[in-house]
Each structure stands twice: as C-alpha cells, then as structure tokens.
Scaffold this active site. Structure first.
Site, PDB file in Angstrom:
ATOM      1  CG  PHE A 142      -0.240   0.338   2.531  1.00 32.84           C
ATOM      2  CD1 PHE A 142      -0.076   1.649   2.943  1.00 32.84           C
ATOM      3  CD2 PHE A 142       0.243  -0.678   3.352  1.00 32.84           C
ATOM      4  CE1 PHE A 142       0.569   1.949   4.140  1.00 32.84           C
ATOM      5  CE2 PHE A 142       0.875  -0.385   4.550  1.00 32.84           C
ATOM      6  CZ  PHE A 142       1.044   0.935   4.946  1.00 32.84           C
ATOM      7  CE  LYS A 198      -2.652  -8.693  -3.772  1.00 34.10           C
ATOM      8  NZ  LYS A 198      -3.391  -7.725  -2.884  1.00 34.10           N
ATOM      9  CD  GLU A 213      -5.815  -6.145   0.576  1.00 35.46           C
ATOM     10  OE1 GLU A 213      -5.741  -6.838   1.613  1.00 35.46           O
ATOM     11  OE2 GLU A 213      -4.950  -6.183  -0.334  1.00 35.46           O
ATOM     12  NE  ARG A 214      -3.512  -2.436   4.626  1.00 33.20           N
ATOM     13  CZ  ARG A 214      -2.601  -2.483   5.577  1.00 33.20           C
ATOM     14  NH1 ARG A 214      -1.819  -1.429   5.793  1.00 33.20           N
ATOM     15  NH2 ARG A 214      -2.446  -3.559   6.327  1.00 33.20           N
ATOM     16  CB  SER A 216       5.486  -7.707   6.302  1.00 36.97           C
ATOM     17  OG  SER A 216       4.756  -8.902   6.049  1.00 36.97           O
ATOM     18  CB  CYS A 276      10.534  -0.624   2.778  1.00 40.98           C
ATOM     19  SG  CYS A 276      11.052  -0.279   1.095  1.00 40.98           S
ATOM     20  CD  GLU A 282       9.179  -2.341   8.027  1.00 43.41           C
ATOM     21  OE1 GLU A 282       9.599  -1.583   7.150  1.00 43.41           O
ATOM     22  OE2 GLU A 282       8.692  -3.467   7.784  1.00 43.41           O
TER      23      GLU A 282
END
Length: 499
Positions: A149, A173, A176-177, A226, A281, A383
C-alpha cells in the site's frame, strides 16, 4: 458507494465477487469505496487474456515495445495531478510526496524505454571451425506482481515497466487498501498502445495471492511487503517452480559521527524518519549517534525540529506529512509506541493522541521520539512503519557499525560524516544491501538496482536496473555452423569441442 473492480483483457471486469474490502479516506477516517476481492476464477480470466496476448507482444521488436513505454511515460506525466490526488485520497501521503511516488516509478519506465539496448545478447564469431555462438534474452511469458500500500504507483511501475518492455505479459495484484492508482496506470498503458492482456489488474487478499503463487502458467512473481509474508511468497512460489523476488521489511539505521554537520543531519532525519508518516521501507527510523556528546547535541536539536513539523490533510500544501493508511495501522503503530515505553525506552516526544482540528476521525499520528533505546528491545528489533524515531546510542564507530550489521533486516543504512576514511570503511564493512553516505534514503537511481539483504529480501535478483532485466528474461544460447559442403563430417557420437 464506488466499487473498484479488476481490469482484465482491456476492460473493467464486473464486480462479481462475493467479498469486498473497504477503501478508506485516511483524512476523514471514513470508507469512501469498496474493492472487489477476487478469487482463482478472476485470476484464470486474466491468465487466459495474458496467454492470448503475450506471444505476439514478445514477437514485437524491442524498438516498437519501447515506443509504447515512451507513450505511457508521456501519458502518466500528462495525468500527474489526477494520479497524485487519487493516490493521496486513498493512501494519505501529501500531494508532493504522491508526485514523488509517481516520479520514482516513471524513472524506471524511462530506463525500460532503453529496452533495445538492454536486451542485446553476446556474439562470438569463429568460436570453433566454422562455428559461431550467440546468446539472446527472451521473455519468461507471464509474470505477476504483488505490491504494498505504501507506494501504489512507484512499486508497480518498478515491476511491470521492465517486465512488459522485455516482452512479458504482466498481472498486477496491488494492495486492496489503495487500489485506484494501479488500475488507472493499467488504463494508461492500454491508451499508450499496449495490447489488451499485456497489463492487467486483479484485486484480492491472501486467496488471490495463493492463486497467483500456485498458477502453473505464471512463470515469475515479484513481491514487496513485510518479511514474514515475503518469506511465505518466496517459499510457496519457488516450491511451485517459479522464479521469485520477494522484498521484505526494514529497520534502517542512520549512524551519526561526531564530525557530522548536525544541523544538516536533523534536517535530513526529519524527512527520512517522518515523511510519508514513516510508511516507507527506506525510512530512517533509527539514528545512532556516536559518543554521548554527539547524542546529547543531536537530541537537543531534534526536539524543536520535531515540534515544528506540520501534520495535515494530504491536500495541505504546507503539511510535512498526512495520516497513516487506516485505523488498523494507526493502532498497530501506537501499540509499538506503548511497547517501547513498557520496555524502558525514554519517550521524549509522544505522538499518540494527536487530533487534527476538523478531522478528528482521521488516522493521524504525531511524530514520536524515543531515546536510550537498547538493541535487546523488541521495538528496536521490529519494523514499526510509522512516524517514530528511535535513538540508539553507541560509544564508538565499531559499536555503531555492529548495530545495522547484526540486525535481522538489511535494507538500507546511512552514515553522516565528513571523514572520507570512515565513510569508505563503513561502506565496505556494513552488512546491508543499500548504503548512503550523507544520503539518508539511499534508494538507487533506476538504472541501478534496488534490494536489501538478510530478511529484507528473498531471491537472487533485485528490483529494476539490469537486475530487473535478468529477472524478467532468461538466456538462450545458440551454437551454429553452416557447412560449405566440403568439410568432412565429424563423429556425431562425440561431444563437440572448440579444438
């Protein structure tokens, strides 16, 4: 309420899904749309379209594929404002940061425009008597990308730009957020001249991810997210016979030497630690001052700099950063702040409880500063992915070097110094994939490659640059001879040599 569906075979697919996900407005804290969560059947439709389109696209000469990439680049630039506002409305990052997200992706598209040069193979004339040998890079076929996201424009373009330019079909893909920008990018790729089926978007959660990893016709998968999920994607994808690159989490350190310009360091840290609400990140959430004098001076300068940061809605041109993406992520970040307190770290600035007037339900977190954080603390090891900066004090250069070197993550690291020898020593010895010297966020330019070490990356290839070309292609080598009719035949049962 708006429903966001897939883009399959060049058209918006009807939202026939039985399951939907909420897409929030992070500034107001309310649901603004829903996204269809697809299944194996939706993926199968996308694979069928990709299968039909890819052979002709691979047979299209690289120069013509490059022209499509040039046209796509121009269309994204033309629609920059629309894309940036769309991105901000779902993610929450401020408009300037959203435009940076798009621009960094476009830089990889610019690199992909050079695909005729990138795909040149090797040639040896006269490798043996009348024998020539040459190699070529050929596309894998159908590739897929699973993106996070936090960079809904940049990371998809990192993946599909190189993959498509190399002659592959690509199924994206996205998260979805914040799914709207990836769909719009696919629409612009069609407008640029890419055939239907070459870039498609399917939405979903773990069910869709597993369908991608298991599908026998998808030859390669690129992932960013992640570390636990990256390891899962890598393991399951490789077990299914796929080529996989899976980029995971990070805990980037900024080491500050006693000779560093602290005013400049504080300015850099404010952006690197708190920009985009820390949802990067390559953010810099850990600062390691060397020596107590350096640590105390840095802390004294950080406190007023943090107090001066402006948190606002994503459309506020004066805001330094906006809200985090949703309520669940806000709760997660605030949970890590409480963990730091419970572990005994000194909470210098507490960003919890921040409320923006007129947007009290928005997903805002104020900047947070911890001091005297210890390497044994869980809040240091993991993190946080929010606007939280931790000070870990080191007594010496060697101790400071050891911290990022021994950490489970190895994405990025920075050293702030005026000492060339210290910089050279640090860059050579630190066990991290991307190093900045007086550069707080050392994301390489597009013609180099992005990738970390240790639990920050799984797989043998990095993102974009020539590493990306290698990932999305495979080498075919041809050994050929054209007899003139007078040469005597050799022994067909003996392996040929170049003697």
């Amino acid at each position: 309420m708006k429903t966001i569906g897939h883009l399959i075979a060049g058209s918006a697919a009807p939202a026939a899904a039985q399951r939907f996900g909420d897409v929030f407005d992070p500034n107001a804290g309310v649901v603004q749309a829903r996204v269809a969560l697809g299944d194996a059947a939706a993926l199968e439709a996308a694979v069928a379209a990709a299968r039909a389109a890819q052979p002709a696209w691979a047979a299209t000469n690289p120069q013509r594929r490059a022209r499509v990439m040039f046209a796509f680049k121009a269309l994204v630039e033309k629609n920059m404002d629309q894309l940036a506002h769309m991105l901000s409305s779902e993610h929450g990052k401020v408009i300037a940061d959203a435009k940076g997200d798009i621009q960094r992706g476009l830089e990889v598209i610019e690199f992909a425009c050079g695909v005729p040069h990138l795909l040149k193979g090797e040639y040896t004339q006269g490798a043996g008597p009348g024998i020539d040998v040459y190699s070529m890079r050929v596309p894998l076929g159908i590739g897929a990308g699973i993106t996070p996201f936090n960079f809904p424009a940049m990371i998809p373009m990192w993946m599909f730009g190189v993959a498509i330019a190399c002659g592959n079909a690509f199924i994206l893909k996205p998260s979805e957020r914040d799914p709207s920008v990836p769909v719009r990018l696919a629409e612009l790729m069609l407008e640029a001249g890419a055939p239907e089926g070459i870039l498609q978007v399917v939405h979903g959660d773990k069910e869709m991810v597993d369908a991608i990893l298991d599908h026998p016709e998808i030859g390669a998968v690129s992932f960013v997210g992640s570390s636990d999920i990256a390891h899962y994607v890598y393991s399951r994808g490789v077990a299914a016979g796929k080529r996989v690159q899976a980029m995971g989490g990070a805990k980037n350190h900024g080491v500050v030497m006693p000779d560093a310009d602290l005013d400049q360091v504080v300015k850099e840290l404010a952006g690197a630690a708190f920009g985009s609400a820390g949802e990067r990140c390559m953010a810099l959430p850990v600062v390691v001052p060397v020596g107590e004098k350096t640590a105390n001076a840095l802390r004294d300068k950080l406190i007023p700099a943090i107090a001066a940061l402006r948190i606002g809605v994503s459309t506020d041109p004066d805001a330094d950063y906006g809200p985090v993406v949703n309520a669940a992520h806000k709760a997660r970040v605030e949970g890590w702040i409480q963990t730091g307190v419970d572990e005994g770290a000194e909470l210098v600035v507490d960003g919890r409880g921040f409320a923006l007037q007129g947007h009290e339900k928005g997903f805002f977190i104020g900047p947070t500063l911890f001091d005297r954080v210890k390497p044994s603390m869980q809040s240091y090891k993991e993190e946080i992915f929010g606007p939280v900066l931790q000070i870990v004090r080191a007594e010496s250069f060697e101790e400071a070097l050891e911290l990022p070197t021994k950490h489970q993550y190895g994405n990025g690291v920075a050293l702030f110094t005026r000492n060339g020898h210290a910089a050279r020593e640090f860059a050579a010895r630190v066990n991290v994939g991307m190093v900045g010297i007086n550069v707080p966020i050392p994301v390489p330019v597009a013609y180099h490659s992005f990738g970390g070490w240790k639990r920050s990356a799984f797989g043998d290839h990095n993102q974009h640059g020539m590493e990306g070309v290698r990932f999305w292609t495979r080498v075919k080598t041809i050994t050929q001879r054209w007899p003139d009719g007078s040469a005597e035949g050799g022994n067909a049962f003996v392996i040929p040599t170049m003697g």
